[in-house]
Design a protein around this motif. Sequence first.
Motif, PDB file in Angstrom:
ATOM      1  N   GLU A 125       0.813  -1.217   0.000  1.00  0.00           N
ATOM      2  CA  GLU A 125       0.000   0.000   0.000  1.00  0.00           C
ATOM      3  C   GLU A 125       0.849   1.271   0.000  1.00  0.00           C
ATOM      4  O   GLU A 125       0.353   2.350   0.322  1.00  0.00           O
ATOM      5  N   ASP A 126       2.124   1.143  -0.339  1.00  0.00           N
ATOM      6  CA  ASP A 126       3.031   2.286  -0.462  1.00  0.00           C
ATOM      7  C   ASP A 126       3.241   3.017   0.864  1.00  0.00           C
ATOM      8  O   ASP A 126       3.530   4.212   0.891  1.00  0.00           O
ATOM      9  N   ASP A 127       3.106   2.294   1.980  1.00  0.00           N
ATOM     10  CA  ASP A 127       3.325   2.885   3.300  1.00  0.00           C
ATOM     11  C   ASP A 127       4.795   2.944   3.663  1.00  0.00           C
ATOM     12  O   ASP A 127       5.206   3.761   4.482  1.00  0.00           O
ATOM     13  N   LEU A 128       5.598   2.040   3.085  1.00  0.00           N
ATOM     14  CA  LEU A 128       7.029   1.989   3.369  1.00  0.00           C
ATOM     15  C   LEU A 128       7.784   1.757   2.067  1.00  0.00           C
ATOM     16  O   LEU A 128       7.448   0.861   1.296  1.00  0.00           O
ATOM     17  N   THR A 129       8.779   2.597   1.844  1.00  0.00           N
ATOM     18  CA  THR A 129       9.663   2.441   0.691  1.00  0.00           C
ATOM     19  C   THR A 129      11.097   2.463   1.189  1.00  0.00           C
ATOM     20  O   THR A 129      11.450   3.293   2.049  1.00  0.00           O
ATOM     21  N   VAL A 163      26.358   1.357   2.159  1.00  0.00           N
ATOM     22  CA  VAL A 163      25.000   1.276   1.627  1.00  0.00           C
ATOM     23  C   VAL A 163      24.239   2.474   2.167  1.00  0.00           C
ATOM     24  O   VAL A 163      24.160   2.679   3.380  1.00  0.00           O
ATOM     25  N   GLN A 164      23.741   3.287   1.265  1.00  0.00           N
ATOM     26  CA  GLN A 164      22.916   4.430   1.635  1.00  0.00           C
ATOM     27  C   GLN A 164      21.460   4.005   1.459  1.00  0.00           C
ATOM     28  O   GLN A 164      21.049   3.659   0.363  1.00  0.00           O
ATOM     29  N   LEU A 165      20.720   4.001   2.537  1.00  0.00           N
ATOM     30  CA  LEU A 165      19.329   3.552   2.514  1.00  0.00           C
ATOM     31  C   LEU A 165      18.416   4.742   2.777  1.00  0.00           C
ATOM     32  O   LEU A 165      18.467   5.350   3.845  1.00  0.00           O
ATOM     33  N   ARG A 166      17.603   5.090   1.792  1.00  0.00           N
ATOM     34  CA  ARG A 166      16.600   6.134   1.966  1.00  0.00           C
ATOM     35  C   ARG A 166      15.280   5.448   2.310  1.00  0.00           C
ATOM     36  O   ARG A 166      14.785   4.620   1.564  1.00  0.00           O
ATOM     37  N   VAL A 167      14.728   5.817   3.455  1.00  0.00           N
ATOM     38  CA  VAL A 167      13.501   5.206   3.967  1.00  0.00           C
ATOM     39  C   VAL A 167      12.391   6.249   3.956  1.00  0.00           C
ATOM     40  O   VAL A 167      12.586   7.367   4.429  1.00  0.00           O
TER      41      VAL A 167
END
Length: 130
Positions: free
Chosen positions: A71-75, A85-89
């Motif tokens: 449901e596109d609540d978490l990307t 590792v660069q993680l964009r949350v």
Amino acid sequence: MVHIGTESEYLRLTRQDAETVLAELEVSGLSATRPVVQAFAAGVTEVSTFLDSLERDWRGWEGERAWTSLEDDLTMQARHTHGHVQLRVTLRCHRADWGNDGWRATADLTIDPGEQLSRIAADARSEFSA
């Protein structure tokens, strides 16, 4: 529980049931919490699959890898840059109100591709195994 980041800046994912993960994002005074539904056959195991792919290619990859909840609540968007590792949350809360799109919280986390990434992937396999 899967803890991604440091003690003070992190994304924490805790399995609630077969289809739901509680996502908690905490970064530099920003705090956002959202239940994330990831239904259908794979359920929440898709989170583990995404993190496993990052661990498998810990030496680096080209471009961006991304995972988005049903449901596109978490990307989660991952890049391998400068030896990390660069993680964009991004956490989102969609609203059905007229003129109210809800809220969105985005933060960047830096992960060591060695031991830290291995621990995160192992925790995800343990937390989200079927």
